[in-house]
Write an enzyme that holds these catalytic residues in place. Sequence first.
Site, PDB file in Angstrom:
ATOM      1  N   ASP A 164       0.837  -1.192   0.000  1.00 35.99           N
ATOM      2  CA  ASP A 164       0.000   0.000   0.000  1.00 35.99           C
ATOM      3  C   ASP A 164       0.875   1.246   0.000  1.00 35.99           C
ATOM      4  O   ASP A 164       2.016   1.225   0.479  1.00 35.99           O
ATOM      5  CB  ASP A 164      -0.874   0.038   1.258  1.00 35.99           C
ATOM      6  CG  ASP A 164      -1.992  -0.988   1.239  1.00 35.99           C
ATOM      7  OD1 ASP A 164      -2.249  -1.562   0.175  1.00 35.99           O
ATOM      8  OD2 ASP A 164      -2.599  -1.194   2.307  1.00 35.99           O
ATOM      9  N   LYS A 165       0.329   2.336  -0.484  1.00 31.13           N
ATOM     10  CA  LYS A 165       1.073   3.599  -0.523  1.00 31.13           C
ATOM     11  C   LYS A 165       1.644   3.998   0.832  1.00 31.13           C
ATOM     12  O   LYS A 165       2.805   4.410   0.916  1.00 31.13           O
ATOM     13  CB  LYS A 165       0.168   4.709  -1.079  1.00 31.13           C
ATOM     14  CG  LYS A 165       0.859   6.052  -1.221  1.00 31.13           C
ATOM     15  CD  LYS A 165      -0.084   7.076  -1.847  1.00 31.13           C
ATOM     16  CE  LYS A 165       0.596   8.440  -1.975  1.00 31.13           C
ATOM     17  NZ  LYS A 165      -0.305   9.443  -2.611  1.00 31.13           N
TER      18      LYS A 165
END
Length: 220
Positions: free
Chosen positions: A51-52
């Site tokens: 995930d970012k």
Amino acid sequence: MFSLLARTAHFIVIDKAPGVGFHREDDAPALIDAVRDALAEPALWPVHRLDKPTSGLMLFARSEAAARALSDALAGHRLRKFYLALSDRAPAKKQGWVKGDMVKARGGAWRLAHSADKPAITRFLSFSLAPRRRLFLLAPFTGRTHQLRVAMKSVSAPILGDALYGGTAADRVYLHAYALSFDLFGESYAFVCPPSVGAEFLTPECAASLAELGQPWALL
């Protein structure tokens, strides 16, 4: 965006910075393109994604054969991944399993259902660092979107900085891809990458706890 940790004939391993997206966003290049350009590696295959907000270890294959082998190892749970997380909440349980189907919730979030048709599966341990600070070592056995973030919320200990899942505001989302272990073409590999970004990850208490962990694949 990242730092190079290892490059072999078959794969590379990087340490991704928090806040770096896998896909292109506005003027920011996609992570895969940035890695290819910076390392002069025109042919790379991502084995998994982060995930970012998540920092830490990412694995890229350097050939189609390596990509197939590593993807098969991941699907067969022979490529093991371990994450670190911090929370300022007391968990409902200090160790164990989190299992359940993931279903979409509001605002781009997910939640854990009571059903288990195709469950997300996570095992975890936790360690007290200080009052209102607890370190979690998490081992996902599946690869669902936001799986670890949902797992942490489900045990009443949302990740510090993870506003989407009710975490207390902080300078980052305190989730880090900490270790990988796998076999490839007859060789065994293991990588451990302590977090380098985030004031709460860099406290003496956290460093001391990580020093005591040893090899995470021996614990979970």
